[in-house]
Design a protein around this motif. Structure first.
Motif, PDB file in Angstrom:
ATOM      1  N   GLN A  75       0.813  -1.215   0.000  1.00  0.00           N
ATOM      2  CA  GLN A  75       0.000   0.000   0.000  1.00  0.00           C
ATOM      3  C   GLN A  75       0.848   1.267   0.000  1.00  0.00           C
ATOM      4  N   GLU A  84      -4.089   5.723  -5.710  1.00  0.00           N
ATOM      5  CA  GLU A  84      -4.954   5.772  -4.535  1.00  0.00           C
ATOM      6  C   GLU A  84      -5.109   4.355  -3.996  1.00  0.00           C
ATOM      7  N   ALA A  86      -7.482   1.619  -1.875  1.00  0.00           N
ATOM      8  CA  ALA A  86      -8.922   1.398  -1.717  1.00  0.00           C
ATOM      9  C   ALA A  86      -9.401   1.711  -0.302  1.00  0.00           C
ATOM     10  N   ASP A  87      -8.630   1.332   0.703  1.00  0.00           N
ATOM     11  CA  ASP A  87      -9.072   1.487   2.087  1.00  0.00           C
ATOM     12  C   ASP A  87      -7.958   2.089   2.946  1.00  0.00           C
ATOM     13  N   SER A  89      -8.043   3.510   5.807  1.00  0.00           N
ATOM     14  CA  SER A  89      -8.140   3.209   7.236  1.00  0.00           C
ATOM     15  C   SER A  89      -7.526   1.848   7.555  1.00  0.00           C
ATOM     16  N   ALA A  90      -7.580   0.906   6.623  1.00  0.00           N
ATOM     17  CA  ALA A  90      -6.948  -0.400   6.851  1.00  0.00           C
ATOM     18  C   ALA A  90      -5.435  -0.239   6.937  1.00  0.00           C
ATOM     19  N   ASN A  93      -4.612   1.286  10.347  1.00  0.00           N
ATOM     20  CA  ASN A  93      -4.714   0.287  11.415  1.00  0.00           C
ATOM     21  C   ASN A  93      -3.514  -0.661  11.411  1.00  0.00           C
TER      22      ASN A  93
END
Length: 137
Positions: A75, A84, A86-87, A89-90, A93
């Motif tokens: 990522q 970009e 996709a997530d 926030s993942a 975390n």
């Protein structure tokens, strides 16, 4: 220099072109997915992070920290290359979990409330009022 990097094929859209196409008001989703091009994750096998990750996977293929590290590497390579994710926030975390592990902190430990002495609390409130008044001017 980097442990991993994401590159696109010669004939597909670059990261910037993908952002422009996604921003188009009347974009054709089918065309966008067709022209998005293949992203290739290039791995630097001599980078210490990759060497360490490989060693961890050889010891235990189900190592959660190794899986998190691999996901973070992918990522962050996407972000570094201008794509970009996709997530987001993942990713955040995973980074927090890896930081907690590195610092030896239990990420699931209950939060401890910190007591602020009354004098400091009042001083902070006054500073906030003063800043609000300055912004209003």
């Amino acid at each position: 220099e980097s442990p991993v990097v994401v590159v696109t094929s010669q004939f597909g859209y670059s990261a910037q072109q993908e952002r422009v196409m996604k921003a188009q008001a009347f974009q054709n989703k089918e065309q966008l997915s067709m022209m998005a091009g293949r992203k290739t994750l290039e791995i630097n096998p001599n980078h210490p992070v990759v060497v360490d990750l490989l060693a961890k996977v050889k010891v235990d293929k189900e190592d959660a920290a190794a899986k998190d590290t691999a996901q973070v590497l992918f990522q962050t390579a996407l972000i570094e290359s201008g794509f970009e994710i996709a997530d987001p926030s993942a990713l955040v975390n995973r980074v927090y979990r890896l930081m907690s592990k590195e610092l030896g902190v239990d990420p699931d430990a209950p939060l401890k409330e910190v007591e602020v002495p009354e004098g400091e609390e009042e001083a902070e409130e006054e500073e906030d009022k003063d800043e609000g008044e300055e912004e209003a001017e």
